[in-house]
Enzyme design. Structure first.
Site, PDB file in Angstrom:
ATOM      1  N   ASN A  28      41.260  21.286 -22.133  1.00  0.00           N
ATOM      2  CA  ASN A  28      40.543  20.308 -22.953  1.00  0.00           C
ATOM      3  C   ASN A  28      39.338  20.897 -23.655  1.00  0.00           C
ATOM      4  OD1 ASN A  28      39.327  20.674 -20.440  1.00  0.00           O
ATOM      5  ND2 ASN A  28      38.346  18.667 -20.492  1.00  0.00           N
ATOM      6  N   ARG A  59      36.699  12.482 -10.928  1.00  0.00           N
ATOM      7  CA  ARG A  59      35.370  12.593 -11.546  1.00  0.00           C
ATOM      8  C   ARG A  59      35.076  11.410 -12.480  1.00  0.00           C
ATOM      9  NH1 ARG A  59      35.451  18.266 -14.110  1.00  0.00           N
ATOM     10  NH2 ARG A  59      33.467  17.472 -14.924  1.00  0.00           N
ATOM     11  N   TYR A 113       3.327  -2.228   3.790  1.00  0.00           N
ATOM     12  CA  TYR A 113       3.101  -0.792   3.720  1.00  0.00           C
ATOM     13  C   TYR A 113       4.313  -0.115   3.115  1.00  0.00           C
ATOM     14  CZ  TYR A 113      -1.056  -1.152   6.648  1.00  0.00           C
ATOM     15  OH  TYR A 113      -2.306  -1.449   7.117  1.00  0.00           O
ATOM     16  N   LEU A 125       0.851  -1.195   0.000  1.00  0.00           N
ATOM     17  CA  LEU A 125       0.000   0.000   0.000  1.00  0.00           C
ATOM     18  C   LEU A 125       0.884   1.241   0.000  1.00  0.00           C
ATOM     19  CD1 LEU A 125      -2.788  -1.045   2.535  1.00  0.00           C
ATOM     20  CD2 LEU A 125      -2.532  -1.617   0.106  1.00  0.00           C
ATOM     21  N   SER A 139      56.305  22.259 -13.671  1.00  0.00           N
ATOM     22  CA  SER A 139      55.194  22.972 -13.036  1.00  0.00           C
ATOM     23  C   SER A 139      54.553  23.952 -14.007  1.00  0.00           C
ATOM     24  CB  SER A 139      55.722  23.762 -11.848  1.00  0.00           C
ATOM     25  OG  SER A 139      56.275  22.859 -10.929  1.00  0.00           O
ATOM     26  N   LYS A 168      39.443  13.920 -14.609  1.00  0.00           N
ATOM     27  CA  LYS A 168      38.130  13.625 -15.207  1.00  0.00           C
ATOM     28  C   LYS A 168      38.294  12.834 -16.495  1.00  0.00           C
ATOM     29  CE  LYS A 168      35.975  15.504 -18.371  1.00  0.00           C
ATOM     30  NZ  LYS A 168      35.413  16.404 -19.365  1.00  0.00           N
ATOM     31  N   ARG A 219       1.996  14.659   6.955  1.00  0.00           N
ATOM     32  CA  ARG A 219       2.902  15.138   8.011  1.00  0.00           C
ATOM     33  C   ARG A 219       4.355  15.244   7.547  1.00  0.00           C
ATOM     34  NH1 ARG A 219       1.183  10.922  12.406  1.00  0.00           N
ATOM     35  NH2 ARG A 219       0.234   9.962  10.587  1.00  0.00           N
ATOM     36  N   ASN A 240      55.268  11.991 -14.703  1.00  0.00           N
ATOM     37  CA  ASN A 240      55.178  12.885 -13.558  1.00  0.00           C
ATOM     38  C   ASN A 240      54.576  14.205 -14.010  1.00  0.00           C
ATOM     39  OD1 ASN A 240      55.419  14.111 -11.147  1.00  0.00           O
ATOM     40  ND2 ASN A 240      57.586  13.612 -10.836  1.00  0.00           N
ATOM     41  N   ALA A 288      53.154  20.494 -10.418  1.00  0.00           N
ATOM     42  CA  ALA A 288      52.132  21.321  -9.780  1.00  0.00           C
ATOM     43  C   ALA A 288      51.656  22.406 -10.735  1.00  0.00           C
ATOM     44  CB  ALA A 288      52.692  21.960  -8.522  1.00  0.00           C
TER      45      ALA A 288
HETATM   46  C1  UD1 Z   1      -2.273   2.123   9.609  1.00  0.00           C
HETATM   47  C2  UD1 Z   1      -3.212   1.148  10.302  1.00  0.00           C
HETATM   48  C3  UD1 Z   1      -2.883   1.075  11.784  1.00  0.00           C
HETATM   49  C4  UD1 Z   1      -1.435   0.664  11.954  1.00  0.00           C
HETATM   50  C5  UD1 Z   1      -0.501   1.588  11.163  1.00  0.00           C
HETATM   51  C6  UD1 Z   1       0.902   1.004  11.177  1.00  0.00           C
HETATM   52  C7  UD1 Z   1      -5.375   1.169   9.178  1.00  0.00           C
HETATM   53  C8  UD1 Z   1      -6.743   1.686   9.186  1.00  0.00           C
HETATM   54  N1  UD1 Z   1      -4.584   1.577  10.142  1.00  0.00           N
HETATM   55  O1  UD1 Z   1      -2.522   3.415  10.166  1.00  0.00           O
HETATM   56  O2  UD1 Z   1      -3.725   0.137  12.443  1.00  0.00           O
HETATM   57  O3  UD1 Z   1      -1.107   0.692  13.333  1.00  0.00           O
HETATM   58  O4  UD1 Z   1      -0.925   1.697   9.805  1.00  0.00           O
HETATM   59  O5  UD1 Z   1       1.827   1.824  10.508  1.00  0.00           O
HETATM   60  O6  UD1 Z   1      -5.048   0.367   8.334  1.00  0.00           O
HETATM   61  N2  UD1 Z   1      -2.624   3.985   2.105  1.00  0.00           N
HETATM   62  C9  UD1 Z   1      -3.125   3.794   0.839  1.00  0.00           C
HETATM   63  N3  UD1 Z   1      -4.360   4.249   0.527  1.00  0.00           N
HETATM   64  C10 UD1 Z   1      -5.156   4.872   1.447  1.00  0.00           C
HETATM   65  C11 UD1 Z   1      -4.649   5.086   2.750  1.00  0.00           C
HETATM   66  C12 UD1 Z   1      -3.367   4.618   3.055  1.00  0.00           C
HETATM   67  O7  UD1 Z   1      -2.448   3.229  -0.021  1.00  0.00           O
HETATM   68  O8  UD1 Z   1      -6.280   5.247   1.096  1.00  0.00           O
HETATM   69  C13 UD1 Z   1      -1.264   3.502   2.405  1.00  0.00           C
HETATM   70  C14 UD1 Z   1      -0.309   4.620   2.780  1.00  0.00           C
HETATM   71  O9  UD1 Z   1       0.401   5.074   1.642  1.00  0.00           O
HETATM   72  C15 UD1 Z   1       0.618   3.932   3.753  1.00  0.00           C
HETATM   73  C16 UD1 Z   1      -0.242   2.857   4.389  1.00  0.00           C
HETATM   74  O10 UD1 Z   1      -1.340   2.658   3.533  1.00  0.00           O
HETATM   75  O11 UD1 Z   1       1.709   3.321   3.111  1.00  0.00           O
HETATM   76  C17 UD1 Z   1      -0.729   3.252   5.790  1.00  0.00           C
HETATM   77  O12 UD1 Z   1      -1.490   4.422   5.698  1.00  0.00           O
HETATM   78  P1  UD1 Z   1      -1.484   5.506   6.842  1.00  0.00           P
HETATM   79  O13 UD1 Z   1      -2.439   6.566   6.478  1.00  0.00           O
HETATM   80  O14 UD1 Z   1      -0.096   5.890   7.163  1.00  0.00           O
HETATM   81  O15 UD1 Z   1      -2.129   4.638   8.027  1.00  0.00           O
HETATM   82  P2  UD1 Z   1      -1.911   4.812   9.575  1.00  0.00           P
HETATM   83  O16 UD1 Z   1      -2.804   5.883  10.068  1.00  0.00           O
HETATM   84  O17 UD1 Z   1      -0.473   4.904   9.884  1.00  0.00           O
END
Ligand code: UD1
Ligand code: CA
Length: 458
Positions: free
Chosen positions: A383, A330, A100, A8, A402, A348, A15, A374, A377
């Site tokens: 080039n 380089r 993830y 995922l 040199s 280079k 953040r 050799n 300096a």
């Molecule tokens: C998620 C878990 C949480 C776990 C935590 C661990 C859920 C609801 N929660 O929370 O239980 O403790 O990860 O790190 O699953 N992503 C998608 N599509 C989306 C939303 C997210 O691909 O619509 C992907 C994000 O890119 C990321 C991962 O899923 O790689 C986690 O998503 P994130 O929003 O970070 O979830 P957390 O709130 O951390």
């Protein structure tokens, strides 16, 4: 093994406060997502499906490779919704492992342990954390069986005190997957389709839910902020330093080395503090790297010494060479054995033959330098004529004094000596001395200017 892996990686990562999608932020020189893909490959699954969304094609473009299927999730409605997008690409006779994109240090060993045993169960990777904030909590009944995963935002105060968390990583039985994903709802604090809700669905279907712990705590740390990314970078570097020490490399300080790629070392290699290695770097037996060097995509021969503050990029350095301090090598440079490149020397796209030396303040570019040459300096190869680059050929046993300019294209014949301050415009024959006649004068009646009273000075 018959296995589907789904990674995922569609989230924005608010953040991180960055235009770059979170999963593309580099850790040890590679995108977070690339670490997860590499680990997934170790499991040799039938397919790896990457769910992407935020940042569009940037994500697949950064990690594209064999055996990867990319599925777009638009809009991003949660982890459960993300997995649903991958469903048409999965072989439902096999289990599906969910990883993830922002949990980069998970190891194949931990995942193999998670996958051991019965494939009909729902397996969740969980961990006890001293600081569980932000993670989904594992709720267990009096008998210790898992009954739910509750997201922090949905948790009651007592649930928030639970220290066992869901890492998000889980193995789902193929037979149940489609049914469970269809039943997920978004009735929760974040209005998202939570993948973690499959726990409750599994229990309704009388499917056993099991947990498994990672081998190391750092494997399950997710990157949600620059702070966490920086912390994980240190963890990753510490792991690399430990592996190097275990392999017999001497590190002046394991906390002061950065490997952003792959570093291969022979026996008795020693590395001083604050060196950075990028791409693939290979260091031969007995070689020593001084403090504060940066080496990128480079091969260092056995018993060679790279002195402090040298930068070497895309080069091959032979055996028993001495490079630096303050050398800049380089791309396209090849040094044969026992070459000395000293302070403030830039090389280079040049080859330098065995035993040749350029010890101070020189520029050698687009050149073929023979053996036992050799270079004095202040000598430079001119080039570049402002439009094109030209080559300089310096044959074996040439002595260059040199402050010589070699105006390319030009060849200096074997055994020739070039006097100090000479500008070499034309090819020179073998042997003999080449100089530009310049008359030295002495003017005994010449007077040094003296400081006048300056009428402008206040
Ligand atoms: C998620 C878990 C949480 C776990 C935590 C661990 C859920 C609801 N929660 O929370 O239980 O403790 O990860 O790190 O699953 N992503 C998608 N599509 C989306 C939303 C997210 O691909 O619509 C992907 C994000 O890119 C990321 C991962 O899923 O790689 C986690 O998503 P994130 O929003 O970070 O979830 P957390 O709130 O951390
Ligand atoms: Ca996360």
């Amino acid at each position: 093994m018959a296995l589907n892996v789904v990674i995922l990686a569609a989230g924005q990562g608010k953040r991180m406060h960055s235009a770059l999608p979170k999963v593309l932020h580099p850790l040890a020189g590679r995108p977070l997502l690339a670490h997860v893909i590499a680990t997934a490959r170790e499991l040799k699954p039938a397919r790896i499906c990457v769910v992407y969304g935020y940042g569009g094609e940037q994500v697949p473009d950064a990690v594209r490779g064999e055996g990867l299927v990319f599925v777009e999730q638009q809009p991003q409605l949660g982890t459960g919704h993300a997995l649903k997008q991958a469903l048409p690409h999965l072989d439902l006779r096999a289990g599906t492992l969910v990883l993830y994109g922002d949990v980069p240090l998970i190891t194949a060993a931990t995942l193999a342990a998670l996958m051991a045993g019965q494939a009909t169960r729902l397996k969740i990777l969980t961990a006890e954390l001293a600081e569980p904030r932000g993670y989904g909590r594992i709720v267990r009944n009096a008998k210790g069986a898992i009954t739910a995963i509750v997201e922090e935002k949905d948790a009651t105060p007592p649930q928030r005190r639970i220290r066992e968390i869901s890492t998000g990583i889980m193995l789902l039985p193929g037979k149940r997957l489609a049914g469970w994903l269809a039943k997920l709802s978004n009735r929760n604090a974040q209005r998202e389709y939570y993948l973690t809700d499959v726990v409750a669905l599994a229990l309704k279907d009388r499917v056993t839910v099991e947990s498994c712990a990672p081998r190391h705590d750092w494997e399950i740390i997710g990157v949600n902020s620059k702070q966490q990314l920086a912390e994980l970078e240190r963890t990753c570097q510490a792991n690399t330093a430990t592996r190097l020490l275990q392999a017999g490399v001497t590190l002046a300080d394991p906390a002061r080395i950065d490997v952003r790629g792959e570093l291969r070392c022979g026996r008795d290699v020693s590395i001083d503090v604050n060196c950075v290695f990028e791409g693939v770097v290979e260091i031969g037996e007995g070689a020593r790297i001084g403090a504060n060097c940066v080496l990128r995509n480079t091969v260092i021969g056995a018993a060679t010494r790279i002195e402090p503050f040298s930068m070497i990029d895309d080069a091959v350095i032979g055996e028993r060479c001495r490079v630096g301090p303050y050398a800049r090598i380089r791309p396209g440079t090849r040094l044969a054995q026992e070459v000395h490149i000293g302070n403030f020397v830039e090389v280079k796209a040049s080859s330098v033959g065995a035993g040749s030396k350029a010890n101070h303040l020189a520029y050698v570019g687009d050149s073929s330098v023979g053996r036992n040459v050799n270079i004095g300096a202040g000598t430079i190869t001119c080039n570049y004529d402002g439009v094109n680059k030209h080559r300089t050929v310096i044959e074996d046993d040439v002595q260059i004094g040199s402050d010589v300019q070699l105006v390319a294209p030009v060849t200096v014949g074997a055994g020739a000596t070039i006097g100090a301050g000479t500008t070499v415009w034309k090819d020179t024959p073998q042997g003999g001395l080449v100089v530009n006649p310049k008359a030295q004068q002495h003017r005994p009646d010449w007077k040094r200017p003296v400081k006048k009273n300056n009428p402008c000075a206040g």
